[in-house]
Design a protein around this motif. Structure first.
Motif, PDB file in Angstrom:
ATOM      1  N   GLY A   1       0.857  -1.278  -0.189  1.00 18.69           N
ATOM      2  CA  GLY A   1       0.022  -0.136  -0.111  1.00 18.69           C
ATOM      3  C   GLY A   1       0.907   1.413  -0.144  1.00 18.69           C
ATOM      4  N   TYR A   2       0.452   2.178  -0.410  1.00 16.95           N
ATOM      5  CA  TYR A   2       0.840   3.513  -0.307  1.00 16.95           C
ATOM      6  C   TYR A   2       0.132   4.751  -0.221  1.00 16.95           C
ATOM      7  N   GLY A   3       0.479   6.070   0.057  1.00 13.10           N
ATOM      8  CA  GLY A   3      -0.498   7.133   0.046  1.00 13.10           C
ATOM      9  C   GLY A   3       0.331   8.297  -0.586  1.00 13.10           C
ATOM     10  N   SER A   4      -0.368   9.355  -1.243  1.00 11.74           N
ATOM     11  CA  SER A   4       0.067  10.204  -1.803  1.00 11.74           C
ATOM     12  C   SER A   4      -0.892  11.479  -1.622  1.00 11.74           C
ATOM     13  N   ILE A   5      -0.314  12.376  -1.401  1.00 10.02           N
ATOM     14  CA  ILE A   5      -1.199  13.897  -1.333  1.00 10.02           C
ATOM     15  C   ILE A   5      -0.856  14.749  -2.394  1.00 10.02           C
ATOM     16  N   ASP A   6      -1.902  15.141  -3.043  1.00  8.82           N
ATOM     17  CA  ASP A   6      -1.858  16.296  -3.977  1.00  8.82           C
ATOM     18  C   ASP A   6      -2.664  17.536  -3.493  1.00  8.82           C
ATOM     19  N   LEU A   7      -2.084  18.690  -3.903  1.00 12.03           N
ATOM     20  CA  LEU A   7      -2.394  20.003  -3.354  1.00 12.03           C
ATOM     21  C   LEU A   7      -2.742  20.840  -4.768  1.00 12.03           C
ATOM     22  N   SER A   8      -3.587  21.808  -4.603  1.00 13.24           N
ATOM     23  CA  SER A   8      -3.641  22.950  -5.571  1.00 13.24           C
ATOM     24  C   SER A   8      -4.465  23.957  -5.322  1.00 13.24           C
ATOM     25  N   THR A   9      -4.093  25.045  -5.777  1.00 14.05           N
ATOM     26  CA  THR A   9      -4.701  26.484  -5.232  1.00 14.05           C
ATOM     27  C   THR A   9      -4.791  27.197  -6.547  1.00 14.05           C
ATOM     28  N   GLY A  10      -5.751  28.278  -6.602  1.00 14.83           N
ATOM     29  CA  GLY A  10      -5.960  29.069  -7.735  1.00 14.83           C
ATOM     30  C   GLY A  10      -6.574  30.265  -7.442  1.00 14.83           C
ATOM     31  N   ILE A  11      -6.302  31.280  -8.396  1.00 19.40           N
ATOM     32  CA  ILE A  11      -6.995  32.766  -8.369  1.00 19.40           C
ATOM     33  C   ILE A  11      -7.777  32.920  -9.762  1.00 19.40           C
ATOM     34  N   LYS A  12      -8.827  33.586  -9.733  1.00 24.87           N
ATOM     35  CA  LYS A  12      -9.194  34.236 -10.999  1.00 24.87           C
ATOM     36  C   LYS A  12      -9.568  35.569 -10.848  1.00 24.87           C
ATOM     37  N   VAL A  13      -8.840  36.329 -11.812  1.00 21.07           N
ATOM     38  CA  VAL A  13      -8.962  37.869 -12.140  1.00 21.07           C
ATOM     39  C   VAL A  13      -9.442  38.367 -13.329  1.00 21.07           C
ATOM     40  N   ASN A  14     -10.706  38.876 -13.402  1.00 25.15           N
ATOM     41  CA  ASN A  14     -11.219  38.956 -14.662  1.00 25.15           C
ATOM     42  C   ASN A  14     -11.384  37.865 -15.404  1.00 25.15           C
ATOM     43  N   GLN A  15     -10.759  37.747 -16.818  1.00 25.12           N
ATOM     44  CA  GLN A  15     -10.588  36.718 -17.727  1.00 25.12           C
ATOM     45  C   GLN A  15      -9.515  35.828 -17.404  1.00 25.12           C
ATOM     46  N   TRP A  16      -8.605  36.030 -16.418  1.00 28.30           N
ATOM     47  CA  TRP A  16      -7.355  35.391 -16.545  1.00 28.30           C
ATOM     48  C   TRP A  16      -7.576  34.448 -15.036  1.00 28.30           C
ATOM     49  N   SER A  17      -6.964  33.034 -15.227  1.00 28.95           N
ATOM     50  CA  SER A  17      -7.052  32.116 -14.047  1.00 28.95           C
ATOM     51  C   SER A  17      -5.481  31.817 -13.839  1.00 28.95           C
ATOM     52  N   PHE A  18      -4.900  31.663 -12.584  1.00 24.76           N
ATOM     53  CA  PHE A  18      -3.566  31.318 -12.348  1.00 24.76           C
ATOM     54  C   PHE A  18      -3.967  29.961 -11.165  1.00 24.76           C
ATOM     55  N   ASP A  19      -3.381  28.838 -11.340  1.00 29.60           N
ATOM     56  CA  ASP A  19      -3.082  27.721 -10.748  1.00 29.60           C
ATOM     57  C   ASP A  19      -1.921  27.207 -10.391  1.00 29.60           C
ATOM     58  N   ALA A  20      -1.833  26.881  -9.188  1.00 26.33           N
ATOM     59  CA  ALA A  20      -0.642  26.257  -8.754  1.00 26.33           C
ATOM     60  C   ALA A  20      -1.105  24.799  -8.187  1.00 26.33           C
ATOM     61  N   TYR A  21      -0.070  23.787  -8.504  1.00 23.45           N
ATOM     62  CA  TYR A  21      -0.447  22.456  -8.110  1.00 23.45           C
ATOM     63  C   TYR A  21       0.806  21.649  -7.635  1.00 23.45           C
ATOM     64  N   LEU A  22       0.704  20.885  -6.771  1.00 18.04           N
ATOM     65  CA  LEU A  22       1.495  20.015  -6.314  1.00 18.04           C
ATOM     66  C   LEU A  22       1.244  18.244  -6.295  1.00 18.04           C
ATOM     67  N   LYS A  23       1.763  17.387  -7.016  1.00 19.92           N
ATOM     68  CA  LYS A  23       1.411  16.200  -6.806  1.00 19.92           C
ATOM     69  C   LYS A  23       2.425  15.448  -6.223  1.00 19.92           C
ATOM     70  N   ASN A  24       1.907  14.396  -5.515  1.00 16.67           N
ATOM     71  CA  ASN A  24       2.863  13.456  -4.748  1.00 16.67           C
ATOM     72  C   ASN A  24       3.822  14.251  -3.704  1.00 16.67           C
ATOM     73  N   MET A  25       3.196  15.192  -2.872  1.00 17.18           N
ATOM     74  CA  MET A  25       3.988  16.124  -1.993  1.00 17.18           C
ATOM     75  C   MET A  25       5.394  15.486  -1.236  1.00 17.18           C
ATOM     76  N   PHE A  26       4.873  14.148  -0.755  1.00 17.22           N
ATOM     77  CA  PHE A  26       6.355  13.647  -0.256  1.00 17.22           C
ATOM     78  C   PHE A  26       6.988  12.731  -0.841  1.00 17.22           C
ATOM     79  N   ASP A  27       6.931  12.669  -2.252  1.00 21.06           N
ATOM     80  CA  ASP A  27       7.622  11.922  -3.334  1.00 21.06           C
ATOM     81  C   ASP A  27       7.543  10.251  -3.055  1.00 21.06           C
TER      82      ASP A  27
END
Length: 68
Positions: free
Chosen positions: A4-30
């Motif tokens: 068995g294994y576990g994995s943590i994924d995180l993401s966040t974002g912001i929308k300004v007018n017609q623009w969207s900006f997102d940041a993500y991290l997959k498998n945080m602890f590698d």
């Protein structure tokens, strides 16, 4: 049987007018979890070499999108 294994994924974002900006991290602890394991031939022929397919390694990314 696969361990068995576990994995943590995180993401966040912001929308300004017609623009969207997102940041993500997959498998945080590698973690090196295994999706599958296989051998190309029988152990008596190949000597029991087993190949492992790991999960995606730690991945950090950003994304920008524009809606029009």
């Amino acid at each position: 049987d696969l361990p068995g294994y576990g994995s943590i994924d995180l993401s966040t974002g912001i929308k300004v007018n017609q623009w969207s900006f997102d940041a993500y991290l997959k498998n945080m602890f590698d973690n090196r979890g295994q999706i599958a394991r296989y051998a190309e031939c029988q152990a008596t022929v190949c000597g029991g070499t087993t190949y492992i397919i790991p999960i995606q390694p730690r991945t950090l990314g950003i994304r920008a999108t524009y809606d029009f």
